[in-house]
Design a protein around this motif. Sequence first.
Motif: not given
Length: 305
Positions: A87-106
């Motif tokens: 139910d969430t869209v994450y708009v980010t200037a922080n690159v760290y989310l991409s480092k663990i993209a396979d652990e996130l489920d947006f």
Amino acid sequence: MDSARMTVEWVLREKIAKPILDSGPPAKRYPERDWDILVILDACRFDTFAEVLWSELNGGTLKKIDSGVGGTPEFVRRHWTGREHHDTVYVTANVYLSKIADELDFHAVDRVWEDGFDEELRTTLPETVVQRGIEAADRYPNKRIVVHLMQPHAPFIGEAAVGNRTANPARSEALENVDTNREQTDSVYDQLRRGEVTRAEVVEAYQDNLRVAVPSVKRLIEETRGKTVVSADHGEVFGERAWPVPVPIRGHANRIHRPELTEVPWYEAPSNGRRRIIAEPPVSDTSEIDEEQVKDNLRAFGYIE
């Protein structure tokens, strides 16, 4: 002597202080709190928010909450991994989310740092991120929207700026696939440790970096519909000492849980209606992540050496 002191500080902080301080019950997860649009100010202290931004906002309520973390990697893992956020869209200037993209489920992620990065200032500007956040709110009217700004996190780009804005030029080189030898330069907190800048100068530059974001935060609140909350992932310290080992901490560090790092603002803007939130499967993302680009951004913001 300086190198030896750095080694001692590192051992005390990483091997002794962090394991002891990484204790206690976890803070309430951000997805479990009540919001439709969540603005994350990276590394924003509660007292700085109250002094700089609170007076600029029209009404609403401000309180202090416990994020339970001392850095963005810890924030992402503690609050966002391990469950679905369709139910969430994450708009980010922080690159760290991409480092663990396979652990996130947006439902979707907009990596603004990838194509919205300002090469001259070496950061992603708040107006760029907010524009993308407004676009996401329009494109996904039935989703919660997270808008993660880099400010007040260094590099400092306000009028009172100190420190080096070109800490790592490799990002632009990686985009052009140029392989050159590069000399790494120090962060402003390395300069603070050596006495090359004063604590007062760093604090002023940090506060001014938040002022840079004020117009963009106000615009996002005014131009989007839903319950908007402005908060932070963690705070910042300027030489305060950790407990129980009296090691001076500068900037922020995962698992260091001083109040200045874990206590963050939770500002609820005046209500202008609510969004009807619906969870749906993630949208397909066919874009490839440039691993070297990710690493360069992580270096530029101090997440890796």
